[in-house]
Scaffold this active site. Sequence first.
Site, PDB file in Angstrom:
ATOM      1  N   HIS A   1      -2.179  -3.359  -6.459  1.00  0.00           N
ATOM      2  CA  HIS A   1      -2.649  -3.014  -5.111  1.00  0.00           C
ATOM      3  C   HIS A   1      -4.137  -3.314  -4.954  1.00  0.00           C
ATOM      4  O   HIS A   1      -4.988  -2.619  -5.508  1.00  0.00           O
ATOM      5  CB  HIS A   1      -2.366  -1.520  -4.856  1.00  0.00           C
ATOM      6  CG  HIS A   1      -2.778  -1.058  -3.511  1.00  0.00           C
ATOM      7  ND1 HIS A   1      -3.423   0.135  -3.283  1.00  0.00           N
ATOM      8  CD2 HIS A   1      -2.631  -1.635  -2.293  1.00  0.00           C
ATOM      9  CE1 HIS A   1      -3.654   0.283  -1.998  1.00  0.00           C
ATOM     10  NE2 HIS A   1      -3.194  -0.784  -1.370  1.00  0.00           N
TER      11      HIS A   1
ATOM     12  N   ASN B   1      -6.237   5.808  -1.587  1.00  0.00           N
ATOM     13  CA  ASN B   1      -5.903   6.154  -0.209  1.00  0.00           C
ATOM     14  C   ASN B   1      -5.624   7.650  -0.040  1.00  0.00           C
ATOM     15  O   ASN B   1      -5.815   8.202   1.045  1.00  0.00           O
ATOM     16  CB  ASN B   1      -4.714   5.323   0.296  1.00  0.00           C
ATOM     17  CG  ASN B   1      -5.145   3.891   0.596  1.00  0.00           C
ATOM     18  OD1 ASN B   1      -6.327   3.618   0.801  1.00  0.00           O
ATOM     19  ND2 ASN B   1      -4.199   2.975   0.614  1.00  0.00           N
TER      20      ASN B   1
ATOM     21  N   GLU C   1      -5.389  -1.086  -7.914  1.00  0.00           N
ATOM     22  CA  GLU C   1      -4.552  -0.035  -8.498  1.00  0.00           C
ATOM     23  C   GLU C   1      -3.297  -0.687  -9.079  1.00  0.00           C
ATOM     24  O   GLU C   1      -2.529  -1.322  -8.352  1.00  0.00           O
ATOM     25  CB  GLU C   1      -4.167   0.993  -7.424  1.00  0.00           C
ATOM     26  CG  GLU C   1      -5.366   1.806  -6.936  1.00  0.00           C
ATOM     27  CD  GLU C   1      -5.007   2.794  -5.836  1.00  0.00           C
ATOM     28  OE1 GLU C   1      -5.613   3.858  -5.791  1.00  0.00           O
ATOM     29  OE2 GLU C   1      -4.131   2.484  -5.002  1.00  0.00           O
TER      30      GLU C   1
ATOM     31  N   SER D   1       0.828  -1.214   0.000  1.00  0.00           N
ATOM     32  CA  SER D   1       0.000   0.000   0.000  1.00  0.00           C
ATOM     33  C   SER D   1       0.855   1.254   0.000  1.00  0.00           C
ATOM     34  O   SER D   1       0.386   2.319  -0.388  1.00  0.00           O
ATOM     35  CB  SER D   1      -0.857   0.054   1.258  1.00  0.00           C
ATOM     36  OG  SER D   1      -1.712  -1.028   1.329  1.00  0.00           O
TER      37      SER D   1
END
Length: 292
Positions: free
Chosen positions: A141, A192, A153, A120
């Site tokens: 991801h 995020n 991602e 991440s």
Amino acid sequence: MHINNILVVGSGAMGSQIGLAASLAGYATTIHDIAAEPLAAAREQIASRLDSSVAKGRLSRPDADAALARLSFTTSLEEGAAGADLVIEAATERLDVKRAIFAALDAAAPPHAILATNSSTLGSSKVAGSTSRPGKVCNMHFFNPALVMKCVEVVRHPGTSQETVDTVMELARRLGKAPVLINHEIPGFVANRLMGAIRDEALRLYAEGIATFEDIDTAAKTALGHPMGPFELMDLVGLDVSYLIRHATFAETGDPADLPHPALTEMYERGDYGRKTGKGWYRYGEAATAVK
Ligand SMILES: NC(=O)c1ccc[n+]([C@@H]2O[C@H](COP(=O)([O-])OP(=O)(O)OC[C@H]3O[C@@H](n4cnc5c(N)ncnc54)[C@H](O)[C@@H]3O)[C@@H](O)[C@H]2O)c1
């Protein structure tokens, strides 16, 4: 490039579900972990997840059995990597651990194999140099829980080849996901960062006394249609995780704006991590439902 065999490295929260998603999509999938215990726990959890899907009528018994039969488990990285066309690394979030894994994968996997990391926070450029095939390295991801969340991602580093990007995007689609391509490494990638911006604004509004955290959560849900408010989400993810991610981001950017909010630091230092400790922004009872 055609993918038949997938290796998932790390059998924790993410690796076990990524492995199951791959086997459900028809791939011969191996899950590797350094220790036998997490591997056994992952196998048990996968089998009971399949049983419960059958019980709920979401999956037929033969399909569940076939998915389990396509999965194998090993504590030998070399054995798992030997026939892999693509590897998804989902091991502990530590750069030294990941660099060692990528060097070992480079030695053990066939030359054509793509090596992706589910990290991440660490862009794949940080591990690509541990291999002799940087063009075949990228981030893939997934989001937690990986079986359910649609977003993946795919993040390229400056040396990632177009063929690698195309293959990983296509694999994500075959896993039933909706991949998004991120053209440049940036801390937090896209999803995020969006979530972080909302969380930071929520913390600012709360700290300035504009509204209670409960009301901020309510507004996020009733006005924006979010399934959960930012404070409820922090409790779910773990305030310790949010706190440590902010410090890791600050270490990378040096921007004081990336440091954790004082309210977050205070809760982290008190050991109030959210659902996992029974207290965060909300209090949680036995069944982990908020009791405030
Ligand atoms: N938890 C999340 O919400 C989330 C979401 C997206 C991405 N990620 C990323 O996924 C990765 C794994 O996270 P997690 O939450 O599943 O962690 P976890 O702690 O649940 O699992 C990590 C597993 O890796 C194993 N491991 C450690 N060193 C290893 C090695 N050298 N070789 C093989 N296995 C090894 C551990 O035994 C453990 O079973 C991290 O890079 C994290 O950034 C996590």
